[in-house]
Design a protein around this motif. Sequence first.
Motif, PDB file in Angstrom:
ATOM      1  N   UNK A  33       0.753  -1.087  -0.262  1.00  0.00           N
ATOM      2  CA  UNK A  33       0.034  -0.138  -0.066  1.00  0.00           C
ATOM      3  C   UNK A  33       0.916   1.125   0.135  1.00  0.00           C
ATOM      4  N   UNK A  34       1.981   1.297   0.836  1.00  0.00           N
ATOM      5  CA  UNK A  34       2.794   2.493   1.012  1.00  0.00           C
ATOM      6  C   UNK A  34       3.601   2.738  -0.291  1.00  0.00           C
ATOM      7  N   UNK A  35       4.094   1.566  -1.141  1.00  0.00           N
ATOM      8  CA  UNK A  35       4.708   1.811  -2.518  1.00  0.00           C
ATOM      9  C   UNK A  35       3.684   2.254  -3.504  1.00  0.00           C
ATOM     10  N   UNK A  36       2.483   1.775  -3.363  1.00  0.00           N
ATOM     11  CA  UNK A  36       1.264   2.181  -4.542  1.00  0.00           C
ATOM     12  C   UNK A  36       1.089   3.674  -4.270  1.00  0.00           C
ATOM     13  N   UNK A  37       1.113   4.044  -2.844  1.00  0.00           N
ATOM     14  CA  UNK A  37       0.785   5.590  -2.765  1.00  0.00           C
ATOM     15  C   UNK A  37       1.976   6.380  -3.031  1.00  0.00           C
ATOM     16  N   UNK A  38       3.111   5.861  -3.012  1.00  0.00           N
ATOM     17  CA  UNK A  38       4.405   6.469  -3.258  1.00  0.00           C
ATOM     18  C   UNK A  38       4.443   6.509  -4.885  1.00  0.00           C
ATOM     19  N   UNK A  39       4.100   5.471  -5.383  1.00  0.00           N
ATOM     20  CA  UNK A  39       3.902   5.695  -7.080  1.00  0.00           C
ATOM     21  C   UNK A  39       3.197   6.508  -7.614  1.00  0.00           C
ATOM     22  N   UNK A  40       1.909   6.696  -6.900  1.00  0.00           N
ATOM     23  CA  UNK A  40       0.877   7.709  -7.157  1.00  0.00           C
ATOM     24  C   UNK A  40       1.566   9.083  -7.080  1.00  0.00           C
ATOM     25  N   UNK A  41       2.356   9.290  -5.874  1.00  0.00           N
ATOM     26  CA  UNK A  41       2.750  10.616  -5.509  1.00  0.00           C
ATOM     27  C   UNK A  41       3.923  11.012  -6.637  1.00  0.00           C
ATOM     28  N   UNK A  42       4.884   9.979  -6.890  1.00  0.00           N
ATOM     29  CA  UNK A  42       5.691  10.228  -7.984  1.00  0.00           C
ATOM     30  C   UNK A  42       5.099  10.558  -9.497  1.00  0.00           C
ATOM     31  N   UNK A  43       4.043   9.684  -9.638  1.00  0.00           N
ATOM     32  CA  UNK A  43       3.362   9.926 -11.071  1.00  0.00           C
ATOM     33  C   UNK A  43       2.839  11.369 -11.154  1.00  0.00           C
ATOM     34  N   UNK A  44       2.197  11.879 -10.170  1.00  0.00           N
ATOM     35  CA  UNK A  44       1.755  13.007 -10.077  1.00  0.00           C
ATOM     36  C   UNK A  44       2.828  14.124 -10.128  1.00  0.00           C
ATOM     37  N   UNK A  45       3.692  13.974  -9.533  1.00  0.00           N
ATOM     38  CA  UNK A  45       5.080  14.956  -9.443  1.00  0.00           C
ATOM     39  C   UNK A  45       5.552  14.720 -10.938  1.00  0.00           C
ATOM     40  N   UNK A  46       5.763  13.795 -11.529  1.00  0.00           N
ATOM     41  CA  UNK A  46       6.338  13.538 -12.659  1.00  0.00           C
ATOM     42  C   UNK A  46       7.855  13.289 -12.868  1.00  0.00           C
ATOM     43  N   UNK A  47       8.447  13.006 -11.450  1.00  0.00           N
ATOM     44  CA  UNK A  47       9.662  12.785 -11.396  1.00  0.00           C
ATOM     45  C   UNK A  47      10.077  12.103 -10.305  1.00  0.00           C
ATOM     46  N   UNK A  48      11.245  11.699 -10.061  1.00  0.00           N
ATOM     47  CA  UNK A  48      11.562  10.965  -8.969  1.00  0.00           C
ATOM     48  C   UNK A  48      12.696  11.956  -8.171  1.00  0.00           C
ATOM     49  N   UNK A  49      12.406  12.304  -6.864  1.00  0.00           N
ATOM     50  CA  UNK A  49      13.614  13.160  -6.495  1.00  0.00           C
ATOM     51  C   UNK A  49      14.885  12.198  -6.266  1.00  0.00           C
ATOM     52  N   UNK A  50      16.118  13.157  -6.295  1.00  0.00           N
ATOM     53  CA  UNK A  50      17.182  12.439  -6.273  1.00  0.00           C
ATOM     54  C   UNK A  50      17.489  11.715  -4.981  1.00  0.00           C
ATOM     55  N   UNK A  51      16.882  12.372  -3.989  1.00  0.00           N
ATOM     56  CA  UNK A  51      17.257  11.607  -2.537  1.00  0.00           C
ATOM     57  C   UNK A  51      16.519  10.153  -2.864  1.00  0.00           C
TER      58      UNK A  51
END
Length: 117
Positions: A33-51
Motif C-alpha cells: 500500500x505504501x509503495x502504491x501511494x508513493x508511486x501515485x505521488x511520483x506519477x503526479x509529480x512527474x519525476x523521482x527526487x534524487x534523494x
Amino acid sequence: MPILIGFLWLIGYWLIGEVFVHFTGLPVSSGVVGMLLLSVTLTIRGRVPNSIAAAAQPLIALLAMLIMPGVVGVFFILDELAGQWPAILFALILGTLLSVTTTLWLLKRLMGKHYAR
C-alpha cells in the motif's frame, strides 16, 4: 544526506501504508500500500527526487536477498497448497503480466517525452 532523506521518504510511505491497512482492515501488506501511494505521488509529480533514487538504488541491488525468505517459506507449507496449484499458477501468470504491463506503461508515460523518436 540525500540518502537519509530518501530513506525517510520510503519509511514514511511505508508507515502511511501501515496506518491505512490498520484502519481499513484490508488484507494487503502495508508495504505494498505504501509503495502504491508513493508511486501515485511520483506519477503526479512527474519525476523521482534524487534523494529517493539515491536511497532506492542500494535496495534494488539487494532485492533478491529481501525476497528470498518468503520464497524459502513456501517450501514449509507445500502440504497446505497441494490442491491449489491451478489457482496459484493463474495468479502468478496474471500477476506477472499485470506487473510487466504496468511497469512498461509507467516507464513509457514518465520517460516518453525524453526518449520519443
